[in-house]
Write a protein that holds these residues in place. Structure first.
Motif, PDB file in Angstrom:
ATOM      1  N   ASN A 353       1.014  -1.208   0.065  1.00  0.00           N
ATOM      2  CA  ASN A 353      -0.095   0.029   0.047  1.00  0.00           C
ATOM      3  C   ASN A 353       0.868   1.096  -0.128  1.00  0.00           C
ATOM      4  OD1 ASN A 353      -2.374  -1.075  -0.282  1.00  0.00           O
ATOM      5  ND2 ASN A 353      -2.336  -1.683   2.188  1.00  0.00           N
ATOM      6  N   SER A 354       0.614   2.167  -0.772  1.00  0.00           N
ATOM      7  CA  SER A 354       1.331   3.186  -1.120  1.00  0.00           C
ATOM      8  C   SER A 354       0.468   4.590  -1.598  1.00  0.00           C
ATOM      9  CB  SER A 354       2.704   3.340  -1.943  1.00  0.00           C
ATOM     10  OG  SER A 354       2.289   2.714  -3.071  1.00  0.00           O
ATOM     11  N   ARG A 355       0.907   5.595  -1.971  1.00  0.00           N
ATOM     12  CA  ARG A 355       0.016   6.602  -2.594  1.00  0.00           C
ATOM     13  C   ARG A 355      -0.315   6.302  -4.097  1.00  0.00           C
ATOM     14  NH1 ARG A 355       1.276  13.253  -2.270  1.00  0.00           N
ATOM     15  NH2 ARG A 355      -0.499  13.914  -3.723  1.00  0.00           N
ATOM     16  N   LEU A 356      -1.412   6.470  -4.521  1.00  0.00           N
ATOM     17  CA  LEU A 356      -1.459   6.291  -6.070  1.00  0.00           C
ATOM     18  C   LEU A 356      -2.674   7.083  -6.400  1.00  0.00           C
ATOM     19  CD1 LEU A 356      -4.451   4.519  -6.558  1.00  0.00           C
ATOM     20  CD2 LEU A 356      -3.335   2.605  -5.386  1.00  0.00           C
ATOM     21  N   ASN A 357      -2.611   7.352  -7.871  1.00  0.00           N
ATOM     22  CA  ASN A 357      -3.570   8.367  -8.523  1.00  0.00           C
ATOM     23  C   ASN A 357      -4.416   7.508  -9.320  1.00  0.00           C
ATOM     24  OD1 ASN A 357      -4.362  10.188 -11.016  1.00  0.00           O
ATOM     25  ND2 ASN A 357      -3.882  11.467  -9.228  1.00  0.00           N
ATOM     26  N   ILE A 362      -6.047   4.452 -13.960  1.00  0.00           N
ATOM     27  CA  ILE A 362      -6.941   4.031 -15.116  1.00  0.00           C
ATOM     28  C   ILE A 362      -6.620   4.270 -16.458  1.00  0.00           C
ATOM     29  CG2 ILE A 362      -9.338   4.797 -15.894  1.00  0.00           C
ATOM     30  CD1 ILE A 362      -9.542   3.117 -13.571  1.00  0.00           C
ATOM     31  N   ASP A 363      -5.888   5.326 -16.716  1.00  0.00           N
ATOM     32  CA  ASP A 363      -5.257   5.752 -17.723  1.00  0.00           C
ATOM     33  C   ASP A 363      -4.234   4.850 -18.339  1.00  0.00           C
ATOM     34  OD1 ASP A 363      -7.017   8.126 -17.861  1.00  0.00           O
ATOM     35  OD2 ASP A 363      -5.164   9.445 -17.417  1.00  0.00           O
ATOM     36  N   GLY A 394      -3.236   2.509  -1.653  1.00  0.00           N
ATOM     37  CA  GLY A 394      -3.574   1.300  -2.209  1.00  0.00           C
ATOM     38  C   GLY A 394      -2.442   0.687  -2.968  1.00  0.00           C
ATOM     39  N   ASP A 395      -2.486  -0.693  -3.234  1.00  0.00           N
ATOM     40  CA  ASP A 395      -1.393  -1.366  -4.271  1.00  0.00           C
ATOM     41  C   ASP A 395      -1.644  -0.810  -5.637  1.00  0.00           C
ATOM     42  OD1 ASP A 395       0.059  -3.180  -5.488  1.00  0.00           O
ATOM     43  OD2 ASP A 395       0.145  -4.163  -3.657  1.00  0.00           O
ATOM     44  N   ARG A 396      -1.041  -0.094  -6.229  1.00  0.00           N
ATOM     45  CA  ARG A 396      -1.077   0.369  -7.512  1.00  0.00           C
ATOM     46  C   ARG A 396      -1.082  -0.915  -8.645  1.00  0.00           C
ATOM     47  NH1 ARG A 396      -0.300   5.327 -10.620  1.00  0.00           N
ATOM     48  NH2 ARG A 396       0.215   4.673 -12.798  1.00  0.00           N
ATOM     49  N   GLN A 397       0.113  -1.791  -8.400  1.00  0.00           N
ATOM     50  CA  GLN A 397       0.248  -2.801  -9.117  1.00  0.00           C
ATOM     51  C   GLN A 397      -0.875  -3.942  -9.023  1.00  0.00           C
ATOM     52  OE1 GLN A 397       3.733  -5.187  -8.470  1.00  0.00           O
ATOM     53  NE2 GLN A 397       3.250  -6.685  -9.873  1.00  0.00           N
ATOM     54  N   ARG A 398      -1.354  -4.307  -7.961  1.00  0.00           N
ATOM     55  CA  ARG A 398      -2.384  -5.229  -7.838  1.00  0.00           C
ATOM     56  C   ARG A 398      -3.805  -4.639  -8.167  1.00  0.00           C
ATOM     57  NH1 ARG A 398       0.453  -9.803  -8.234  1.00  0.00           N
ATOM     58  NH2 ARG A 398       1.914  -9.636  -6.853  1.00  0.00           N
ATOM     59  N   LEU A 399      -4.248  -3.300  -8.238  1.00  0.00           N
ATOM     60  CA  LEU A 399      -5.310  -2.676  -8.701  1.00  0.00           C
ATOM     61  C   LEU A 399      -5.240  -2.753 -10.042  1.00  0.00           C
ATOM     62  CD1 LEU A 399      -7.916  -1.264  -8.018  1.00  0.00           C
ATOM     63  CD2 LEU A 399      -6.654   1.060  -7.811  1.00  0.00           C
ATOM     64  N   SER A 400      -3.970  -2.348 -10.721  1.00  0.00           N
ATOM     65  CA  SER A 400      -4.155  -2.368 -11.969  1.00  0.00           C
ATOM     66  C   SER A 400      -4.312  -3.757 -12.734  1.00  0.00           C
ATOM     67  CB  SER A 400      -2.819  -1.667 -12.810  1.00  0.00           C
ATOM     68  OG  SER A 400      -2.396  -0.424 -12.062  1.00  0.00           O
ATOM     69  N   GLN A 628      -4.823  13.005 -17.361  1.00  0.00           N
ATOM     70  CA  GLN A 628      -3.442  13.663 -17.342  1.00  0.00           C
ATOM     71  C   GLN A 628      -2.931  13.775 -18.836  1.00  0.00           C
ATOM     72  OE1 GLN A 628      -2.105  14.588 -14.554  1.00  0.00           O
ATOM     73  NE2 GLN A 628      -0.465  15.486 -15.867  1.00  0.00           N
ATOM     74  N   ARG A 629      -3.036  13.053 -19.709  1.00  0.00           N
ATOM     75  CA  ARG A 629      -2.556  13.075 -21.015  1.00  0.00           C
ATOM     76  C   ARG A 629      -3.468  14.347 -21.699  1.00  0.00           C
ATOM     77  NH1 ARG A 629      -2.852   9.735 -25.037  1.00  0.00           N
ATOM     78  NH2 ARG A 629      -4.555   8.469 -24.413  1.00  0.00           N
ATOM     79  N   LEU A 630      -4.514  14.532 -21.392  1.00  0.00           N
ATOM     80  CA  LEU A 630      -5.358  15.791 -21.808  1.00  0.00           C
ATOM     81  C   LEU A 630      -4.837  16.837 -21.369  1.00  0.00           C
ATOM     82  CD1 LEU A 630      -7.746  16.445 -23.694  1.00  0.00           C
ATOM     83  CD2 LEU A 630      -9.108  15.994 -21.720  1.00  0.00           C
ATOM     84  N   LEU A 631      -4.760  16.960 -20.038  1.00  0.00           N
ATOM     85  CA  LEU A 631      -4.162  17.973 -19.219  1.00  0.00           C
ATOM     86  C   LEU A 631      -3.041  18.528 -19.889  1.00  0.00           C
ATOM     87  CD1 LEU A 631      -4.416  20.059 -16.868  1.00  0.00           C
ATOM     88  CD2 LEU A 631      -3.231  18.463 -15.348  1.00  0.00           C
ATOM     89  N   ASP A 632      -1.838  17.526 -20.169  1.00  0.00           N
ATOM     90  CA  ASP A 632      -0.575  17.808 -20.784  1.00  0.00           C
ATOM     91  C   ASP A 632      -0.871  18.560 -21.979  1.00  0.00           C
ATOM     92  OD1 ASP A 632       0.640  16.946 -18.296  1.00  0.00           O
ATOM     93  OD2 ASP A 632       0.891  15.012 -19.373  1.00  0.00           O
ATOM     94  N   ALA A 633      -1.772  17.778 -22.944  1.00  0.00           N
ATOM     95  CA  ALA A 633      -2.008  18.418 -24.169  1.00  0.00           C
ATOM     96  C   ALA A 633      -2.536  19.777 -24.086  1.00  0.00           C
ATOM     97  CB  ALA A 633      -2.701  17.350 -25.117  1.00  0.00           C
TER      98      ALA A 633
END
Length: 932
Positions: A353-357, A362-363, A394-400, A628-633
């Motif tokens: 468990n660590s910080r995840l966005n 989802i992206d 949460g666990d980013r790897q397992r959620l993905s 995030q990609r839309l924000l960067d664009a």
């Protein structure tokens, strides 16, 4: 001491008899005695009053006569004679003016106000006496006048004494009556209790087990009927007892037989359980071992395929290698599923468990699954509701992994339509713990209720027939179910045949406190014209644009675009490629971009036809669109940057990033600096945490590569100091580069402010991907320049497998640059004397911290120099030192000896080959074969 129940019963009966017999007598006696005393006391008081009045009247007559004769001597004698009466206390004679002329006895205790001069006899009662005042008259000429008053005080003492005597007499009579009644009651109770005691004694003997005894019955006894009834009851009890005893004996025999049968079955079950556990353990070991054994050569296949793809290949060769790489990745994914399932079965899989966005997770999932969805012309979109927190724990790897499994299945079983991922906040309790719900909905074939029961089971599929269209191991949903349960959630589905499926799962988490502030691309409202014919994609992109402070006009028909552009002015136009060629869409975008920037939403299948240079004010963004990609664009459009894509990576323009490399090992610094410089990056180096902090104070960096374990100030503390200097809203990406990270250490690294981590040895592709990911800029992964030669160009022959140096491995780690490989090995060997002396000194003085730091430093150097024996010795010793605080253990001492031996072997090998031609320690030696 315990009182026998029989004695308690007898005593209770006696008390009841006495209470019933004596209580009425006591009450009557008290009432009669009280009535007698009240009558007697009233009579005595009445007698005193009558006596006082009559005596006072007679005495006043005598004294009146004596006063008429003026014989005061006779008055005095009469007064003294009256005092002989015990009731009279004192006598006082007053004249007509109220003056006392004669007094006999003590002073009057009752005072009376004579100012009114009573003309009749008066009585005044005090606490202890009664005062009677009588007027004295004299007849004169047929008239009478008062010539004085006689006052006689009567004492209550004689009357009170008579009252006390009456009280004592009454009490004696009551006590005598009560005594006589008590004796009568005791005798009556004895006549009742004696046969009762005998009955109780006999019943006590019967209750002890001798049920054959009976009570003695006497017709003249008061309890004859009771005794006879008890004897009849005992007969019935004896008969029932005999019948019960026979039944118990029979039941006991049957139970004994049943217990013997159960015992035999338990033994058989225990043996079967042990066999099942052993089979399960063997299966888990087999899966783990086979996974490891297959993974080792598979890693070699994937690694060398990636290396070959970086070189110049013919189109057919590139196609073959790409197929090999995809097949190997698929096999690796299957192995990972089997290994995860084995670890889940054994209960050894732990969440990190660590910080995840959530937007980033989802992206990434949709980006991974986009090619598969595009291949089947499916619409792949995501919806994250506004009340859902962006950053959670949460666990980013397992959620993905869960999302990829569900999205992959949805794409696999959907031939047309769409696949949508939704995330919403379902519940939040008072402690801030949230329940998030993820839903993956498709428009596929759906499932029957009978197929529902087969899901979420290992090695089970909804369609297990030979004619099924989709393959797989059947482990994906089983693994997802176990992972969801570890996240304290649930998983399920809603599906009907022909109506598609909706898989959902929930997890419990809480939002992070220190959220990263990401400003919107524009402070003011931005008007956007969006043309997207697919309804779900149009809704998803509209939702994302509105979250970025945009006013969106969504259109679903192409002919509406021109009409809206004529009547309205927009800050941005977004066009979907649809199923048209990219060239056609870009040409149309170029016509519209003369006054307004245009963004083209491309598909992953159009990569091959992407031009090297885009028209002015035209940019592209691949679908599915991520937040995030839309924000960067949008940020690039605001800053005036142009999107120019070049499929030839060597000609792709890129922005030079300023990168700081922090490591106390010169070998690591040399390699990372060479790799980054060759990628076109601006690199500065620091040999300690203190130097890194000074550089961060004096210059701005886009990325920091931080060694974790350094002397003085380690990488974690250095990161904390750098974070403390940051301004609100800014966050410098800091990547940990460590040679040895246990699972707990990886968790500590990510929780200490570092954004990501890489494990040494770091290859050029991994480094380029990491830099590109955290700087949001493309990075060229060019081969490192230098004296390189293709594989297979080495001299013929083979080196001994016992050599401490792996030539091919060292060149590979140096990115194919032989000169760099030679330089790094030379730097390593030249520092071994100092390392060996320091290690021996720390070992002699039991200095654990210093020994661990030096071993870690040496381990980091070995990871880039192709010295497998020394690298393995450092790895084993570092692992032992991190698990044990004491150096004097047998394992650590033995590993220290192996490390010293490996150092000496490497030094001997180096000096032996140091006099070869051109001072090249390798040129005359054949490459060591790779041991797969």
């Amino acid at each position: 001491m315990t009182t026998h129940p029989k004695n308690n019963t007898t005593l209770a009966v006696k008390q009841r008899i006495l209470l019933m017999a004596l209580l009425p007598g006591i009450i009557i006696s008290l009432i009669m005695g009280s009535l007698y005393l009240w009558t007697r006391f009233s009579e005595l008081e009445h007698q005193l009053l009558e006596k006082a009045q009559s005596n006072s009247a007679r005495l006043s007559t005598f004294i009146d006569f004596a006063l008429t004769e003026s014989d005061l001597q006779q008055v005095q004698e009469l007064s003294s004679l009256a005092l002989e009466d015990r009731d009279v206390r004192a006598i006082s004679l007053l004249d007509e003016h109220g003056r006392e002329i004669i007094h006999a006895g003590p002073k009057l205790s009752v005072a009376e106000d004579l100012q009114k001069f009573p003309t009749v006899q008066t009585l005044v009662s005090g606490d202890e006496s009664l005062l009677i005042t009588s007027p004295l008259y004299r007849l004169e000429s047929n008239n009478s006048r008062i010539i004085g008053w006689l006052r006689v005080e009567y004492s209550y003492a004689p009357t009170s004494l008579k009252k006390y005597r009456s009280l004592v007499f009454s009490a004696l009579l009551v006590l005598l009556g009560l005594g006589a009644g008590t004796l009568f009651c005791l005798k009556l109770g004895h006549s009742i209790l004696h046969p009762l005691e005998q009955m109780m004694n006999r019943l006590a003997a019967i209750s002890s087990g001798n049920i054959h005894q009976r009570l003695d019955t006497t017709p003249t006894s008061l309890l004859y009927e009771l005794e006879s009834t008890i004897n009849t009851m005992l007969d019935s009890v004896e008969q029932a007892s005999d019948a019960m005893r026979k039944s118990v004996e029979q039941t006991t025999e049957e139970l004994q037989e049943t217990l013997e049968t159960i015992e035999i079955q338990n033994v058989e079950l225990d043996l079967a359980r042990k066999e099942a556990l052993e089979a399960s353990r063997s299966k888990s070991e087999f899966l783990a071992n086979m996974s490891h054994e297959i993974r080792t050569p598979l890693n070699g296949i994937i690694g060398y395929t990636s290396l070959m793809l970086e070189g110049e290949l013919k189109p057919q060769q590139r196609e073959y290698l790409t197929t090999i790489e995809k097949s190997a990745q698929g096999l690796m994914s299957m192995l990972n599923d089997i290994l995860d399932f084995s670890r889940l079965e054994a209960g050894k899989l732990e969440l990190d468990n660590s910080r995840l966005n959530l937007h980033s997770v989802i992206d990434d999932v949709l980006s991974i699954m986009a090619p598969a969805a595009c291949h089947k012309s499916l619409e792949l979109v995501s919806f994250i509701y506004n009340d859902t927190p962006a950053d959670i724990m949460g666990d980013r790897q397992r959620l993905s992994q869960i999302l990829i499994n569900l999205v992959s299945n949805a794409i696999k079983f959907t031939n047309h339509g769409s696949v949508a991922v939704r995330v919403m906040l379902e519940h939040k309790d008072d402690n801030g713990v949230m329940t998030l719900k993820f839903t993956v909905t498709d428009t596929g074939t759906g499932m029957t209720p009978g197929q529902h029961s087969k899901l979420f089971k290992a090695f089970s599929q909804a369609d297990s027939s030979r004619s099924r269209k989709a393959g797989g191991t059947g482990l994906g949903l089983a693994i997802s179910k176990s992972l969801v349960e570890q996240m304290h959630g649930e998983i399920g589905l809603d599906s009907d045949l022909g109506r598609g499926s909706s898989f959902w799962f929930t997890i419990r988490s809480h939002a992070t406190d220190n959220k990263t502030v990401k400003p919107t691309p524009s402070a003011s409202k931005r008007s956007v014209l969006l043309y997207e014919p697919l309804e779900l994609s149009r809704l998803a992109i509209t939702h994302q644009l509105e979250r970025l402070n945009c006013v969106v006009v969504p259109l679903g028909h192409r002919q509406d675009v021109a009409r809206h552009l004529k009547s309205n002015r927009f800050d941005l136009i977004i066009l979907s490629q649809e199923d048209r060629s990219l060239t056609t869409v870009l040409t149309e975008a170029a016509e519209l971009s003369q006054n307004t920037p245009v963004m083209v939403l491309t598909t992953t299948s159009s990569t091959d036809e992407h031009p090297n240079v885009l028209p002015d004010k035209v940019s592209t963004l691949s679908k599915p669109v991520g937040q995030q990609r839309l924000l960067d664009a949008l940020a690039n459009i605001d800053s005036g940057k142009e999107f120019r894509h070049n499929l030839n990576r060597q000609n792709t323009p890129q922005t030079k990033q300023s990168i700081l490399v922090v490591d106390d090992n010169p070998v690591n610094v040399k390699l990372l600096k060479t790799m980054l410089t060759n990628m076109g990056q601006s690199v500065k180096t620091a040999n300690s945490g203190f130097e890194a902090i000074e550089l961060c104070q004096s210059a701005l960096f886009d990325l920091v590569l931080m060694d974790v374990q350094m002397p003085g100030m380690d990488g974690i503390e250095t990161t904390r100091q750098i974070r403390a200097m940051e301004h609100t809203g800014s966050s410098l990406p800091i990547i940990a580069v460590t040679a040895h990270a246990l699972p707990d250490e990886k968790k500590l690294i990510l929780q200490s402010g570092l954004n990501d981590y890489m494990t040494k040895p770091v290859n050029a592709r991994q480094l380029a991907n990491m830099v590109s990911h955290w700087t949001s800029q493309p990075v060229q992964n060019n081969p490192i320049s230098g004296e390189s030669r293709p594989a297979g160009s080495q001299a013929n022959g083979s080196a001994s497998r016992n050599d401490p140096v792996d030539r091919e491995r060292s060149i590979q780690l140096a990115g194919g640059n032989e000169a760099l490989a030679d330089e790094m090995l030379d730097m390593l060997v030249k520092g071994l004397d100092n390392d060996l002396e320091t290690l021996q000194r720390h070992a002699r003085h039991d200095y654990h911290k210093g020994l661990l730091e030096r071993v870690h430093r040496l381990h980091g150097s070995c990871r880039y120099c192709g010295v497998p024996e020394l690298e393995e010795s450092c790895y084993q010793l570092e692992s032992l030192l991190k698990k044990n605080e004491q150096i004097d253990t047998s394992d650590i001492q033995g590993q220290l000896k192996r490390l010293f031996s490996a150092i000496q072997r490497l030094q001997h090998w180096y000096h032996k080959n140091s006099d070869l031609e051109n001072n090249n320690i390798y040129s005359s030696l054949p490459l060591q074969a790779v041991d797969s």
